[in-house]
Design a protein around this motif. Sequence first.
Motif, PDB file in Angstrom:
ATOM      1  N   VAL A   3     -51.665  42.544  23.653  1.00  0.00           N
ATOM      2  CA  VAL A   3     -52.295  41.385  24.298  1.00  0.00           C
ATOM      3  C   VAL A   3     -51.955  41.407  25.788  1.00  0.00           C
ATOM      4  O   VAL A   3     -51.147  42.213  26.248  1.00  0.00           O
ATOM      5  CB  VAL A   3     -51.843  40.045  23.668  1.00  0.00           C
ATOM      6  CG1 VAL A   3     -52.260  39.974  22.203  1.00  0.00           C
ATOM      7  CG2 VAL A   3     -50.353  39.836  23.837  1.00  0.00           C
ATOM      8  N   THR A   4     -52.587  40.496  26.533  1.00  0.00           N
ATOM      9  CA  THR A   4     -52.415  40.485  27.987  1.00  0.00           C
ATOM     10  C   THR A   4     -50.941  40.406  28.374  1.00  0.00           C
ATOM     11  O   THR A   4     -50.512  41.080  29.313  1.00  0.00           O
ATOM     12  CB  THR A   4     -53.165  39.295  28.624  1.00  0.00           C
ATOM     13  OG1 THR A   4     -52.778  38.090  27.971  1.00  0.00           O
ATOM     14  CG2 THR A   4     -54.665  39.459  28.511  1.00  0.00           C
ATOM     15  N   PHE A   5     -50.166  39.604  27.662  1.00  0.00           N
ATOM     16  CA  PHE A   5     -48.743  39.455  27.983  1.00  0.00           C
ATOM     17  C   PHE A   5     -48.038  40.816  28.066  1.00  0.00           C
ATOM     18  O   PHE A   5     -47.120  41.001  28.871  1.00  0.00           O
ATOM     19  CB  PHE A   5     -48.030  38.618  26.919  1.00  0.00           C
ATOM     20  CG  PHE A   5     -48.331  37.143  26.962  1.00  0.00           C
ATOM     21  CD1 PHE A   5     -48.612  36.503  28.164  1.00  0.00           C
ATOM     22  CD2 PHE A   5     -48.304  36.377  25.804  1.00  0.00           C
ATOM     23  CE1 PHE A   5     -48.870  35.130  28.208  1.00  0.00           C
ATOM     24  CE2 PHE A   5     -48.556  35.006  25.836  1.00  0.00           C
ATOM     25  CZ  PHE A   5     -48.842  34.384  27.039  1.00  0.00           C
ATOM     26  N   ASP A   6     -48.455  41.752  27.236  1.00  0.00           N
ATOM     27  CA  ASP A   6     -47.774  43.045  27.161  1.00  0.00           C
ATOM     28  C   ASP A   6     -47.956  43.893  28.421  1.00  0.00           C
ATOM     29  O   ASP A   6     -47.276  44.903  28.588  1.00  0.00           O
ATOM     30  CB  ASP A   6     -48.271  43.828  25.935  1.00  0.00           C
ATOM     31  CG  ASP A   6     -47.979  43.092  24.641  1.00  0.00           C
ATOM     32  OD1 ASP A   6     -46.851  42.573  24.502  1.00  0.00           O
ATOM     33  OD2 ASP A   6     -48.861  43.017  23.773  1.00  0.00           O
ATOM     34  N   GLY A  61     -58.520  36.180  30.688  1.00  0.00           N
ATOM     35  CA  GLY A  61     -58.176  35.187  29.684  1.00  0.00           C
ATOM     36  C   GLY A  61     -58.286  35.819  28.311  1.00  0.00           C
ATOM     37  O   GLY A  61     -58.691  36.970  28.183  1.00  0.00           O
ATOM     38  N   CYS A  62     -57.901  35.085  27.295  1.00  0.00           N
ATOM     39  CA  CYS A  62     -57.983  35.600  25.924  1.00  0.00           C
ATOM     40  C   CYS A  62     -58.180  34.412  24.997  1.00  0.00           C
ATOM     41  O   CYS A  62     -57.454  33.420  25.106  1.00  0.00           O
ATOM     42  CB  CYS A  62     -56.703  36.359  25.560  1.00  0.00           C
ATOM     43  SG  CYS A  62     -56.746  37.034  23.887  1.00  0.00           S
ATOM     44  N   LEU A  63     -59.156  34.522  24.092  1.00  0.00           N
ATOM     45  CA  LEU A  63     -59.418  33.398  23.182  1.00  0.00           C
ATOM     46  C   LEU A  63     -58.230  33.129  22.267  1.00  0.00           C
ATOM     47  O   LEU A  63     -58.118  32.036  21.718  1.00  0.00           O
ATOM     48  CB  LEU A  63     -60.677  33.671  22.347  1.00  0.00           C
ATOM     49  CG  LEU A  63     -61.990  33.725  23.137  1.00  0.00           C
ATOM     50  CD1 LEU A  63     -63.148  34.089  22.209  1.00  0.00           C
ATOM     51  CD2 LEU A  63     -62.254  32.401  23.838  1.00  0.00           C
ATOM     52  N   VAL A  71     -54.427  30.423  29.313  1.00  0.00           N
ATOM     53  CA  VAL A  71     -53.612  31.326  30.128  1.00  0.00           C
ATOM     54  C   VAL A  71     -54.502  32.388  30.764  1.00  0.00           C
ATOM     55  O   VAL A  71     -55.312  33.030  30.096  1.00  0.00           O
ATOM     56  CB  VAL A  71     -52.519  32.006  29.278  1.00  0.00           C
ATOM     57  CG1 VAL A  71     -51.807  33.085  30.086  1.00  0.00           C
ATOM     58  CG2 VAL A  71     -51.528  30.978  28.776  1.00  0.00           C
ATOM     59  N   SER A  72     -54.360  32.555  32.066  1.00  0.00           N
ATOM     60  CA  SER A  72     -55.061  33.603  32.785  1.00  0.00           C
ATOM     61  C   SER A  72     -54.014  34.518  33.403  1.00  0.00           C
ATOM     62  O   SER A  72     -53.089  34.055  34.066  1.00  0.00           O
ATOM     63  CB  SER A  72     -55.937  32.972  33.873  1.00  0.00           C
ATOM     64  OG  SER A  72     -56.466  33.976  34.703  1.00  0.00           O
TER      65      SER A  72
END
Length: 164
Positions: A145-148, A93-95, A100-101
């Motif tokens: 970020v995680t999406f990347d 997750g990300c603050l 979104v996980s």
Amino acid sequence: MSELEILRWPDPRLMETCSEIGEITPEIEALAADMLATMYAASGRGLAAPQVGAMVRMFVMDTGWKEDKPDPLVCINPMLMEVSEERATNAEGCLSIPGVSADISRPAQVQMVWTGLNGGRYVQSFTGFAAACVQHELDHLDGIVTFDHLDADTRAQLEAEYVA
Ligand code: NI
């Protein structure tokens, strides 16, 4: 200490590369304390400076506090020294991307060097969730970020969930 506002993706500051910290000033010390307070208040385990709009290479983390084993770390100018070939997938997750996980594959073990608030140099190996956490926070310092980390389809799906 005061709580800071956490920027939310897609704030452009989350996509920038942060600057090295040259000197540990009282402002940096105060920022670190505020970041820890902000992370705990948001029930997170890690928070990077750009997530509160400070474009410097520092993050805080505490992977044990939720299990009553508090271990607050302030990492200044952190760098990876070694990464394992073995990989592990964790749900991250990300603050800055609340709700979104994302399942992300990363090296399972890393060794990181950083400067502490006292100016000392630290080297430590991380495994398990902590290894994912330090790599996640390091990513923030480089505007990642995680999406990347996701393939296009998964990314599109999670971005749609986030916006919705
Ligand atoms: Ni994050």
